[in-house]
Scaffold this motif. Structure first.
Motif, mmCIF file in Angstrom:
data_model
loop_
_atom_site.group_PDB
_atom_site.id
_atom_site.type_symbol
_atom_site.label_atom_id
_atom_site.label_comp_id
_atom_site.label_asym_id
_atom_site.label_seq_id
_atom_site.Cartn_x
_atom_site.Cartn_y
_atom_site.Cartn_z
ATOM 1 N N GLY A 69 -33.498 24.192 -52.595
ATOM 2 C CA GLY A 69 -34.905 24.519 -52.293
ATOM 3 C C GLY A 69 -35.891 23.363 -51.814
ATOM 4 N N LYS A 70 -35.350 22.144 -51.739
ATOM 5 C CA LYS A 70 -35.860 20.932 -51.227
ATOM 6 C C LYS A 70 -34.974 20.254 -50.041
ATOM 7 C CE LYS A 70 -38.505 18.888 -54.894
ATOM 8 N NZ LYS A 70 -38.708 17.931 -55.515
ATOM 9 N N TRP A 71 -35.742 19.340 -49.319
ATOM 10 C CA TRP A 71 -35.171 18.787 -48.266
ATOM 11 C C TRP A 71 -34.891 17.436 -48.467
ATOM 12 C CZ3 TRP A 71 -33.854 21.603 -44.447
ATOM 13 C CH2 TRP A 71 -34.603 22.809 -43.676
ATOM 14 N N PHE A 72 -33.581 16.825 -48.152
ATOM 15 C CA PHE A 72 -32.993 15.718 -48.373
ATOM 16 C C PHE A 72 -32.615 14.958 -47.138
ATOM 17 C CE2 PHE A 72 -32.827 17.903 -52.338
ATOM 18 C CZ PHE A 72 -33.165 16.729 -53.313
ATOM 19 N N MET A 73 -32.652 13.630 -47.118
ATOM 20 C CA MET A 73 -32.411 12.910 -45.788
ATOM 21 C C MET A 73 -31.827 11.681 -46.258
ATOM 22 S SD MET A 73 -34.885 11.522 -42.928
ATOM 23 C CE MET A 73 -36.035 10.929 -43.885
ATOM 24 N N VAL A 74 -30.608 11.361 -45.737
ATOM 25 C CA VAL A 74 -29.584 10.161 -45.892
ATOM 26 C C VAL A 74 -29.906 9.244 -44.770
ATOM 27 C CG1 VAL A 74 -27.636 11.015 -45.230
ATOM 28 C CG2 VAL A 74 -27.782 8.912 -46.568
ATOM 29 N N ILE A 75 -30.113 8.169 -44.785
ATOM 30 C CA ILE A 75 -30.458 7.068 -43.702
ATOM 31 C C ILE A 75 -29.417 5.721 -43.665
ATOM 32 C CG2 ILE A 75 -32.002 5.640 -42.516
ATOM 33 C CD1 ILE A 75 -34.428 7.473 -43.118
ATOM 34 N N GLY A 76 -28.998 5.297 -42.269
ATOM 35 C CA GLY A 76 -28.011 4.280 -42.561
ATOM 36 C C GLY A 76 -29.115 3.045 -42.381
ATOM 37 N N ALA A 77 -28.802 1.920 -42.928
ATOM 38 C CA ALA A 77 -29.564 0.811 -43.567
ATOM 39 C C ALA A 77 -29.085 -0.480 -43.711
ATOM 40 C CB ALA A 77 -30.479 1.123 -44.669
ATOM 41 N N GLN A 78 -29.781 -1.314 -43.748
ATOM 42 C CA GLN A 78 -29.640 -2.790 -43.947
ATOM 43 C C GLN A 78 -30.487 -3.265 -44.822
ATOM 44 O OE1 GLN A 78 -30.053 -6.183 -41.174
ATOM 45 N NE2 GLN A 78 -27.767 -6.482 -41.299
ATOM 46 N N SER A 79 -30.221 -3.900 -45.816
ATOM 47 C CA SER A 79 -31.161 -4.390 -47.308
ATOM 48 C C SER A 79 -31.326 -5.761 -46.506
ATOM 49 C CB SER A 79 -30.320 -4.562 -48.330
ATOM 50 O OG SER A 79 -29.321 -5.686 -48.372
ATOM 51 N N GLU A 80 -32.548 -6.422 -47.193
ATOM 52 C CA GLU A 80 -32.915 -7.507 -46.724
ATOM 53 C C GLU A 80 -31.956 -8.572 -47.098
ATOM 54 O OE1 GLU A 80 -36.868 -7.664 -48.773
ATOM 55 O OE2 GLU A 80 -37.888 -6.730 -46.888
ATOM 56 N N LYS A 81 -31.045 -8.534 -47.915
ATOM 57 C CA LYS A 81 -30.023 -9.307 -48.028
ATOM 58 C C LYS A 81 -28.965 -9.173 -47.078
ATOM 59 C CE LYS A 81 -30.824 -9.747 -53.209
ATOM 60 N NZ LYS A 81 -30.217 -9.408 -54.270
ATOM 61 N N LEU A 82 -29.414 -8.300 -46.126
ATOM 62 C CA LEU A 82 -28.119 -8.008 -44.748
ATOM 63 C C LEU A 82 -26.839 -7.430 -45.422
ATOM 64 C CD1 LEU A 82 -28.525 -11.446 -43.044
ATOM 65 C CD2 LEU A 82 -30.117 -9.393 -42.948
ATOM 66 N N GLU A 83 -27.092 -6.539 -46.449
ATOM 67 C CA GLU A 83 -25.965 -5.588 -46.816
ATOM 68 C C GLU A 83 -26.362 -4.315 -46.440
ATOM 69 O OE1 GLU A 83 -25.649 -8.132 -51.042
ATOM 70 O OE2 GLU A 83 -26.780 -6.265 -50.942
ATOM 71 N N GLY A 84 -25.040 -3.586 -46.159
ATOM 72 C CA GLY A 84 -25.166 -2.376 -45.612
ATOM 73 C C GLY A 84 -25.362 -1.267 -46.720
ATOM 74 N N ARG A 85 -26.225 -0.104 -46.336
ATOM 75 C CA ARG A 85 -26.633 0.875 -47.372
ATOM 76 C C ARG A 85 -26.787 2.141 -46.715
ATOM 77 N NH1 ARG A 85 -26.209 -2.772 -50.452
ATOM 78 N NH2 ARG A 85 -27.640 -3.548 -51.880
ATOM 79 N N ALA A 86 -26.664 3.214 -47.745
ATOM 80 C CA ALA A 86 -26.818 4.630 -47.309
ATOM 81 C C ALA A 86 -28.210 4.687 -48.246
ATOM 82 C CB ALA A 86 -25.729 5.488 -47.466
ATOM 83 N N VAL A 87 -29.431 5.389 -47.883
ATOM 84 C CA VAL A 87 -30.664 5.585 -48.597
ATOM 85 C C VAL A 87 -30.937 6.935 -48.447
ATOM 86 C CG1 VAL A 87 -32.733 4.695 -48.985
ATOM 87 C CG2 VAL A 87 -31.185 3.288 -47.853
ATOM 88 N N LEU A 88 -31.411 7.345 -49.681
ATOM 89 C CA LEU A 88 -31.608 8.729 -49.852
ATOM 90 C C LEU A 88 -33.033 9.173 -50.113
ATOM 91 C CD1 LEU A 88 -30.137 11.672 -50.128
ATOM 92 C CD2 LEU A 88 -30.636 11.355 -52.669
ATOM 93 N N PHE A 89 -33.709 10.147 -49.294
ATOM 94 C CA PHE A 89 -35.246 10.455 -49.568
ATOM 95 C C PHE A 89 -35.429 11.927 -49.474
ATOM 96 C CE2 PHE A 89 -35.350 6.628 -46.990
ATOM 97 C CZ PHE A 89 -36.322 6.143 -47.276
ATOM 98 N N THR A 90 -36.495 12.534 -50.103
ATOM 99 C CA THR A 90 -36.517 13.955 -50.341
ATOM 100 C C THR A 90 -37.652 14.156 -49.776
ATOM 101 O OG1 THR A 90 -36.369 15.722 -51.921
ATOM 102 C CG2 THR A 90 -37.522 13.720 -52.810
ATOM 103 N N SER A 91 -38.161 15.651 -49.509
ATOM 104 C CA SER A 91 -39.411 16.219 -48.815
ATOM 105 C C SER A 91 -39.404 17.722 -49.122
ATOM 106 C CB SER A 91 -39.431 15.816 -47.435
ATOM 107 O OG SER A 91 -40.614 16.446 -47.022
ATOM 108 N N ASN A 92 -40.867 17.877 -49.039
ATOM 109 C CA ASN A 92 -40.883 19.633 -49.479
ATOM 110 C C ASN A 92 -41.216 20.179 -48.008
ATOM 111 O OD1 ASN A 92 -40.760 19.593 -52.294
ATOM 112 N ND2 ASN A 92 -42.600 18.843 -52.366
ATOM 113 N N ASN A 93 -41.459 19.493 -47.094
ATOM 114 C CA ASN A 93 -41.938 19.960 -45.664
ATOM 115 C C ASN A 93 -41.500 19.324 -44.512
ATOM 116 O OD1 ASN A 93 -43.406 17.480 -45.835
ATOM 117 N ND2 ASN A 93 -45.434 18.374 -46.076
#
Length: 484
Positions: free
Chosen positions: A171-195
């Motif tokens: 019942g919730k939306w989730f979003m994964v984003i490709g990213a780079q940390s400030e330490k220049l390290e690769g990341r996959a980052v998770l968010f959530t939303s109702n709308n």
């Protein structure tokens, strides 16, 4: 008079397509059963979804040149994943938040409304990058209205923060984003939303120097999170991996982690990284699930910054293509990729030869020759140190039984010399090979391993030959011409 920037960009793109249509279509390397751009450069698949009974595939597109730049979203649709129709341009880089490119993203069905989440790329006068996650929507699946920015860059990451993949869970939306940390390290980052418009950061799913991953890339692009059976899969394209033997041979690589996602902390407890495709050209794949319950994937048949300027199609004002749609299946902790069954609709002129014995003298079978075809080999007995299959004097497939190595060899576009991609393979039972005018996709042992590559043979060359270095191979061979 005020000019609608969006309409103007779309008009310019459409005029470019029309202006170059003839020269593009005259190219002998235009593909017959793979998706290509109508002109210019195609890269990442975007917004892959089945919506109201129809499949939609959007794609990164630069209509104005065969190099990268301010990307549009091109758009194809299909009722069967085989016959594709070119639709109107979905997104153009027309607003302050996406003026340097409508970068990659995904599509969801929100109560019957087709919604696109994508990255708006912006560069200021000094070339500094800004990044915004944006929303667009459509009631008919063709005409899209931009709603604007729904997520700005959070603290702790550089502006290399892009490619949102969105799905619904409990019942919730989730979003994964490709990213780079400030330490220049690769990341996959998770968010959530109702709308889909207000997003809350949960945390890093995985990344360099997390969960035992040391030195695993400086940027992770195009992440995709989904379930297969009772496992969660993170499919991602890390940049900055170093070659390790047969692994990570391309400039940038794509693969997956298998584990279990904790939706509260955002962390994926995962195992090792496995490359999804062992070939020369495969990157930024995106999946969707259809009404048949299949997890489908399409990849970009290209790799960023990997001899893109050497492709001969550039002379005809186009470059790159998509892979065939594939179904993903999890077996014994490994993802198998299988060409979708709908591709069988293309089969014509079947040839079946059983009880073939391949020996040291080169075997040529004229009935197996062709330009665009599917070839299957079922091995019943393999008593040789090396099996070799040559296609169009341009591609060589070999299986070294002693070393348990499968090799794809082609001619390099930059050096003119042979180059290879390889994988370990304990046994060879079946080969399924799709050959198009300038592309090849090889499925080994029902998709246990897959190799994808662009090839540029002499078009008139239809030759196929088979050979065993010593001993023999017994098999059956089945071939269909693939005709649209």
């Amino acid at each position: 008079m005020l000019v609608d920037r969006n309409s103007e960009l779309i008009r310019q793109a459409e005029e470019t397509v029309a202006a170059y249509r003839d020269i593009v279509n005259q190219d002998k390397y235009r593909l017959h059963f793979h998706l290509m751009p109508p002109v210019g450069l195609l890269n990442d698949p975007n917004g892959f979804i089945q919506w109201k009974g129809k499949y939609h595939l959007f794609y990164q597109w630069n209509p104005f040149k065969t190099g990268h730049g301010a990307k549009f979203w091109g758009h194809y649709s299909s009722s069967n994943l085989v016959d594709w129709q070119e639709e109107k341009i979905a997104l153009a880089p027309s607003e302050w938040f996406d003026k340097n490119g409508c970068y990659s993203g995904s599509a969801v069905d929100d109560g019957g409304v087709l919604k696109l989440l994508y990255t708006g790329n912006v560069k200021d006068g000094a070339g500094n990058r800004e990044t915004y996650q944006c929303l667009a929507e459509s009631l008919n699946g063709i005409d899209f209205h931009k709603k604007g920015v729904v997520l700005r860059l959070p603290e702790g990451y550089t502006a290399h923060f892009r490619d949102p993949k969105v799905w619904e869970h409990d019942g919730k939306w989730f979003m994964v984003i490709g990213a780079q940390s400030e330490k220049l390290e690769g990341r996959a980052v998770l968010f959530t939303s109702n709308n889909l418009e207000e997003w809350t950061l949960i945390g890093d799913v995985a990344g360099t120097n997390k969960n035992g991953l040391e030195n695993f890339g400086y940027m992770w692009e195009c992440p995709d999170l989904f379930s297969l059976g009772d496992k969660d899969i993170l499919l991602v394209s890390p940049q900055g991996l170093k070659c390790e033997g047969m692994q990570f041979q391309n400039v940038y690589n794509t693969g997956y982690f298998i584990g279990k996602l904790d939706y509260k902390t955002g962390t994926l407890d995962h195992g090792d990284f496995t490359e999804l495709d062992r070939g020369f050209e495969f990157y930024a794949p995106q999946t969707t699930i259809d009404t048949k319950g299949r997890r489908l994937v399409i990849g970009w048949m290209g790799v960023p910054e990997q001899e893109e300027d050497k492709h001969p199609t550039i002379a005809h004002h186009w470059i790159h293509a998509m892979t065939l749609p594939r179904e993903l299946v999890l077996k014994n902790g490994h993802i198998y990729q299988q060409p979708i069954k709908e591709l069988q609709e293309l089969r014509k002129n079947e040839v079946l030869i059983e009880g073939i014995k391949i020996e040291t003298e080169e075997l040529q079978i004229s009935q197996l020759e062709g330009s665009t075809y599917e070839l299957q080999m079922h091995v019943t007995e393999l008593e040789t140190s090396l099996l070799e299959i040559s296609l169009k004097d341009s591609v060589r497939l070999t299986y070294n039984r002693k070393d348990q190595v499968f090799t794809l060899e082609r001619i390099s576009l930059s050096t003119g010399k042979p180059e290879v991609r390889q994988c370990q393979l304990s046994k060879l039972n079946k080969l399924q090979v799709f050959v198009d005018t300038s592309a090849i996709e090889i499925f080994i042992n029902d998709g246990q391993e897959v190799f994808t590559a662009r090839i540029f043979p002499e078009v008139e060359n239809k030759k196929i030959s088979l050979k065993a270095a010593d001993g023999h191979v017994k098999c059956s061979l089945q071939k269909w011409d693939l005709i649209k």
